[in-house]
Design an enzyme around this catalytic site. Structure first.
Site, mmCIF file in Angstrom:
data_model
loop_
_atom_site.group_PDB
_atom_site.id
_atom_site.type_symbol
_atom_site.label_atom_id
_atom_site.label_comp_id
_atom_site.label_asym_id
_atom_site.label_seq_id
_atom_site.Cartn_x
_atom_site.Cartn_y
_atom_site.Cartn_z
ATOM 1 N N ALA A 26 -7.740 -4.870 36.747
ATOM 2 C CA ALA A 26 -7.471 -5.398 35.421
ATOM 3 C C ALA A 26 -6.937 -6.809 35.559
ATOM 4 O O ALA A 26 -6.885 -7.434 36.737
ATOM 5 C CB ALA A 26 -6.070 -4.685 35.074
ATOM 6 N N HIS B 100 0.366 -1.981 50.630
ATOM 7 C CA HIS B 100 0.773 -3.207 50.788
ATOM 8 C C HIS B 100 -0.220 -4.001 51.741
ATOM 9 O O HIS B 100 0.402 -4.693 52.833
ATOM 10 C CB HIS B 100 2.254 -3.605 51.293
ATOM 11 C CG HIS B 100 3.288 -3.371 50.177
ATOM 12 N ND1 HIS B 100 4.558 -3.282 50.569
ATOM 13 C CD2 HIS B 100 3.224 -2.576 48.938
ATOM 14 C CE1 HIS B 100 5.131 -3.104 49.369
ATOM 15 N NE2 HIS B 100 4.362 -2.418 48.644
ATOM 16 N N HIS C 179 8.729 -7.120 48.850
ATOM 17 C CA HIS C 179 7.576 -6.458 48.588
ATOM 18 C C HIS C 179 6.733 -7.676 48.239
ATOM 19 O O HIS C 179 7.253 -8.795 48.314
ATOM 20 C CB HIS C 179 8.020 -6.008 47.181
ATOM 21 C CG HIS C 179 8.688 -4.667 47.265
ATOM 22 N ND1 HIS C 179 8.675 -3.478 46.999
ATOM 23 C CD2 HIS C 179 10.006 -4.527 48.273
ATOM 24 C CE1 HIS C 179 9.490 -2.508 47.282
ATOM 25 N NE2 HIS C 179 10.329 -3.242 48.089
HETATM 26 C C1 LIG Z 1 1.105 1.463 44.008
HETATM 27 C C2 LIG Z 1 1.617 -0.037 44.612
HETATM 28 C C3 LIG Z 1 2.908 -0.625 44.282
HETATM 29 C C4 LIG Z 1 3.559 -1.705 44.708
HETATM 30 N N1 LIG Z 1 4.643 -1.975 44.306
HETATM 31 C C5 LIG Z 1 5.016 -3.258 44.761
HETATM 32 C C6 LIG Z 1 6.295 -3.741 44.016
HETATM 33 O O1 LIG Z 1 6.949 -2.790 43.735
HETATM 34 N N2 LIG Z 1 6.414 -5.050 44.247
HETATM 35 C C7 LIG Z 1 5.816 -6.188 44.865
HETATM 36 O O2 LIG Z 1 6.047 -7.007 44.920
HETATM 37 N N3 LIG Z 1 4.570 -5.663 45.280
HETATM 38 C C8 LIG Z 1 4.282 -4.168 45.277
HETATM 39 N N4 LIG Z 1 2.908 -3.921 45.398
HETATM 40 C C9 LIG Z 1 2.077 -4.785 46.258
HETATM 41 C C10 LIG Z 1 1.543 -5.897 45.239
HETATM 42 O O3 LIG Z 1 1.406 -5.557 44.110
HETATM 43 C C11 LIG Z 1 0.121 -6.446 45.861
HETATM 44 O O4 LIG Z 1 0.219 -6.894 47.307
HETATM 45 C C12 LIG Z 1 -0.402 -7.835 45.044
HETATM 46 O O5 LIG Z 1 -0.203 -7.750 43.672
HETATM 47 C C13 LIG Z 1 -1.825 -8.153 45.572
HETATM 48 O O6 LIG Z 1 -2.207 -9.434 44.622
HETATM 49 P P1 LIG Z 1 -3.386 -9.951 45.162
HETATM 50 O O7 LIG Z 1 -3.466 -11.389 44.601
HETATM 51 O O8 LIG Z 1 -3.503 -9.979 46.533
HETATM 52 O O9 LIG Z 1 -4.649 -8.967 44.670
HETATM 53 P P2 LIG Z 1 -4.877 -8.137 43.170
HETATM 54 O O10 LIG Z 1 -3.787 -8.648 42.513
HETATM 55 O O11 LIG Z 1 -5.165 -6.759 43.797
HETATM 56 O O12 LIG Z 1 -5.932 -8.981 42.561
HETATM 57 C C14 LIG Z 1 -7.223 -8.989 42.985
HETATM 58 C C15 LIG Z 1 -8.204 -8.741 41.807
HETATM 59 O O13 LIG Z 1 -9.678 -9.052 42.143
HETATM 60 C C16 LIG Z 1 -10.384 -8.398 41.538
HETATM 61 N N5 LIG Z 1 -11.432 -7.969 42.397
HETATM 62 C C17 LIG Z 1 -11.747 -7.368 43.397
HETATM 63 N N6 LIG Z 1 -13.001 -7.523 43.959
HETATM 64 C C18 LIG Z 1 -13.508 -8.573 43.188
HETATM 65 C C19 LIG Z 1 -14.979 -9.045 43.282
HETATM 66 N N7 LIG Z 1 -15.892 -8.688 44.201
HETATM 67 N N8 LIG Z 1 -15.234 -10.060 42.217
HETATM 68 C C20 LIG Z 1 -14.173 -10.253 41.294
HETATM 69 N N9 LIG Z 1 -13.195 -9.778 41.259
HETATM 70 C C21 LIG Z 1 -12.735 -8.817 42.397
HETATM 71 C C22 LIG Z 1 -9.634 -6.839 41.289
HETATM 72 O O14 LIG Z 1 -10.050 -6.153 40.430
HETATM 73 C C23 LIG Z 1 -8.260 -7.513 41.077
HETATM 74 O O15 LIG Z 1 -7.904 -7.834 39.732
HETATM 75 C C24 LIG Z 1 2.518 -2.383 45.306
HETATM 76 C C25 LIG Z 1 1.057 -2.122 45.393
HETATM 77 C C26 LIG Z 1 0.835 -0.932 44.899
HETATM 78 C C27 LIG Z 1 -0.718 -0.876 45.111
#
Ligand SMILES: Cc1cc2nc3c(=O)[nH]c(=O)nc-3n(C[C@H](O)[C@H](O)[C@H](O)COP(=O)(O)OP(=O)(O)OC[C@H]3O[C@@H](n4cnc5c(N)ncnc54)[C@H](O)[C@@H]3O)c2cc1C
Ligand SMILES: *[C@@H]1O[C@H](CO)[C@@H](O)[C@H](O)[C@H]1NC(C)=O
Ligand SMILES: *[C@@H]1O[C@H](CO)[C@@H](O)[C@H](O)[C@H]1NC(C)=O
Ligand SMILES: *[C@@H]1O[C@H](CO)[C@@H](O)[C@H](O)[C@H]1NC(C)=O
Ligand SMILES: *[C@@H]1O[C@H](CO)[C@@H](O)[C@H](O)[C@H]1NC(C)=O
Ligand SMILES: *[C@@H]1O[C@H](CO)[C@@H](O)[C@H](O)[C@H]1NC(C)=O
Length: 596
Positions: free
Chosen positions: A107, A532, A575
């Site tokens: 999303a 995580h 987190h």
């Molecule tokens: C169920 C759950 C509960 C959690 N609870 C918490 C909490 O309470 N508090 C907290 O701080 N953290 C929590 N976390 C962890 C935290 O939310 C994540 O670690 C963090 O949001 C990851 O951020 P990111 O920027 O690494 O990746 P993401 O936010 O996952 O962003 C990656 C994006 O890249 C996109 N993408 C993937 N592949 C491609 C591609 N090939 N080309 C283009 N786009 C692509 C995806 O669709 C996504 O939108 C939780 C995680 C989960 C799953």
């Protein structure tokens, strides 16, 4: 902000290139960000602050601002719906030979659109360890200002303070884009004093602010939500919506398959990226060009796939995928750190539906008491064994056991010398007055991996978290589980909460007096992944198996960076999003300063 389907961007009219050869014109941006997730949208916002700079963000997920499963502050609603990728791991041989679900958001906002919204950073020493791993300038002091820069903290109401919310204002930012606060559902209830007195009996002290850089003790954690609207504040609401009027910022729907490379190399000999290949929902491919930089923010389970698709990784793995190696970088997709997580549910009746979650953080000394010296020595002696096991399991000689040993020693020092917290126990009142503990080991010594399954299966990571590869991770879980269990069965909770006994697991499966062996057996069969994941494109020296340098630049490239949970080299006790918002804010400043 114009929303343009990537496929429509391929302008078919030919233009004449400098060489005089006719070729299709392609859409071009200064920066292309891969993934409109938690971290990617911070970078998109900050880079596009400069009106003369053009930024495109490529994201397979959609604008979900009106999706009630996203906007609600009730956790879990978006899980296993179309906004969740729900990746599946390979079967975990030390955990019941089961496949694990790994949730991740699909999303605008990425995983911040489906997560538990908890906003907790971690301990000072955990950030200072980043510097020790070969990243000058990355430490608690340098990221602390960026935590505040991202945050817009709402001070709890009197009723919320009475219900257990506490804070110290010097640790919070009040002018950033990210709302942090307490849900209005939290009001004066009966949970707070019972929790306080029960933890006091178990020698777990109250922590007045879990975001101070010292998380030990228990406290009520704030969440990434707008307290007035009672609405989730994900990365899209915080960082994209306020910037969407900018004509220089676009979000394009599609999935990046690979980065494309210019024919010549940079003067330094490093590869120069000139664009990305994007696959749209109809299966068509199109190329967008980047004039300055590519920022990969696809999340810890997807960023390595983009890098491997582009020829960056372990040559043996790339060869088996039929991909030409452009940069020999065996750390790509390795060093995956995922936390084992487990739930205990008790039946009881607190006559209080207003409570928010309590987080308790315990150290090794809290968990092992008088045995701590023996545990310290035994775990230190086991590091070479765990490093070798991870290196052997990684195959294709991706992970160097000596390098991993050094990294695990730094982690060991965190736990045993700096006394950072080793486990989290999260308490909540679930619907129907079910009393729940969710607990997890914060610093597993196991290391897993994530790689492309095949060059074409870009949406299906081959992920192996290798839960319990290091047996100590299971010992931590047993010790933390016993504390979690003891909490519900101790006074005053037992009486005031009219706690009758466990629902899950049932007494027959895990009696209150269960032995360590019984706990281990039960945990292996029922543990889940905490979702995580970190470390799969770690910010570490190349010698330690790192993938990006302290400016987040992928080794061997001139203009590709990674900004997401992949770069976090060791777990943090908090987190992850609080850390990632700060990290991405700091990364944005670095990118602005160092783009050529
Ligand atoms: C169920 C759950 C509960 C959690 N609870 C918490 C909490 O309470 N508090 C907290 O701080 N953290 C929590 N976390 C962890 C935290 O939310 C994540 O670690 C963090 O949001 C990851 O951020 P990111 O920027 O690494 O990746 P993401 O936010 O996952 O962003 C990656 C994006 O890249 C996109 N993408 C993937 N592949 C491609 C591609 N090939 N080309 C283009 N786009 C692509 C995806 O669709 C996504 O939108 C939780 C995680 C989960 C799953
Ligand atoms: C929200 O989740 C429910 C399942 O919990 C699902 O039936 C519904 O379709 C989801 N809504 C959207 C917009 O995806
Ligand atoms: C993997 O685990 C699943 C259950 O999670 C099971 O159905 C399947 O048979 C297992 N596969 C192998 C190869 O063991
Ligand atoms: C909370 O409730 C208690 C008892 O129900 C009451 O004495 C107290 O004044 C309340 N506090 C607030 C801030 O509403
Ligand atoms: C960590 O705890 C040990 C005792 O378990 C103590 O000797 C040591 O000084 C502590 N270290 C720090 C940095 O607080
Ligand atoms: C646990 O308690 C039960 C019932 O009181 C008893 O039968 C059992 O032997 C005890 N187990 C251990 C390991 O003490």
């Amino acid at each position: 902000m114009a929303i343009i389907r990537a496929a429509a961007l391929l302008v078919l009219a030919s233009s004449v290139g400098v060489s005089g050869v006719s070729r299709p014109a392609i859409d071009s941006y200064d920066y292309i960000i891969i993934g409109a997730g938690t971290s990617g949208l911070v970078v998109a916002n900050r880079l596009s602050e400069e009106a003369s700079v053009t930024v495109a963000v490529i994201e397979p997920g959609s604008d979900e601002r009106d999706n009630p499963n996203v906007t609600t502050t009730v956790f879990g609603t978006g899980l296993n719906t179309p906004v969740d990728w729900v990746y599946s791991s390979v079967n975990q041989s030390r955990a019941g030979n089961r496949a694990f679900d790994l949730h991740a958001g699909k999303a605008w906002g990425g995983t911040s659109a489906i997560n538990g919204m908890t906003y907790i950073r971690g301990n000072v020493a955990e950030f200072d360890a980043w510097e020790e791993l070969g990243n000058p300038g990355w430490n608690w002091n340098s990221i602390f200002g960026y935590f505040k820069k991202s945050e817009k903290y709402t001070i709890p109401t009197d009723s919320q303070l009475a219900a257990g919310a506490t804070f110290e204002s010097q640790y919070h930012g009040f002018r950033g884009p990210l709302h942090v606060g307490y849900t209005p559902a939290l009001k004066n209830g009966s949970f707070a004093p019972v929790v306080r007195d029960t933890w006091a009996g178990l020698s777990v002290t109250h922590n007045p602010d879990l975001n101070s850089g010292d998380v030990r003790g228990y406290g009520m954690g704030p969440q990434t939500l707008d307290a007035a609207l009672n609405m989730r504040w994900d990365a899209a609401r915080a960082y994209l919506h306020p910037a969407e009027h900018r004509p220089n910022l676009k979000v394009l729907k599609g999935t990046v398959k690979r980065i494309t490379w210019a024919t010549g190399k940079h003067a330094t000999g490093r590869l120069v990226a000139d664009g990305v290949e994007v696959v749209t929902d109809d299966g068509k491919s199109t190329v967008l060009s980047a004039k300055k930089e590519i920022i990969v923010s696809a999340g810890a389970l997807r960023t390595p796939l983009v890098l491997e698709g582009s020829g960056i990784g372990n040559p043996r793995i790339l060869k088996s995928l039929g991909i030409e190696t452009r940069v020999d970088l065996p750390g790509v997709g390795e060093n995956l750190i995922e936390q084992p997580s487990h739930f205990l549910l008790f039946s009881g009746d607190l006559q209080d539906s207003s409570a928010s979650a309590y987080h308790s953080y315990v150290t090794i000394a809290d968990l092992f008491g008088a045995d701590v010296a023996a545990v310290e020595a035994a775990t230190r002696a086991n590091i070479p064994k765990w490093a070798k096991a991870a290196a052997d399991a990684s195959g294709a000689r991706s992970l160097d056991a000596c390098a991993l040993e050094k990294v695990l020693k730094i982690q060991h020092d965190l736990l045993f010398k700096h006394n950072v917290t080793a486990a989290e126990i999260l308490l909540a009142i679930a619907p129907d007055n079910v009393l729940a503990s969710n607990y997890w080991a914060l610093f597993p010594f196991s290391r897993g991996s994530v790689h492309l399954k095949s060059a074409d299966k870009i949406n299906e990571p081959l992920v192996d978290p290798r839960i319990f590869l290091a047996d100590f991770d299971l010992s931590i879980m047993v010790a933390a589980g016993k504390v979690a269990q003891k909490f519900w069965l101790s006074e005053p909770m037992k009486t005031k909460g009219t706690v009758i006994g466990p629902i899950v697991p049932e007494e027959v499966d895990l009696p209150n007096n269960a032995t360590n062996a019984q706990w281990q057996l039960y945990l292996r069969d029922t543990v889940v992944a905490n979702s995580h994941p970190t470390g799969t494109a770690a910010m570490m020296s190349r010698a330690l198996g790192g993938v990006v340098d302290p400016e987040l630049r992928v080794y061997g490239t001139a203009n590709v960076r990674v900004v997401d949970a992949s770069v976090v080299p060791l777990q943090v006790s908090g987190h992850l999003t609080a850390t990632l918002y700060g990290l991405a804010e700091r990364a944005s400043d670095i990118i602005k300063r160092t783009t050529h």
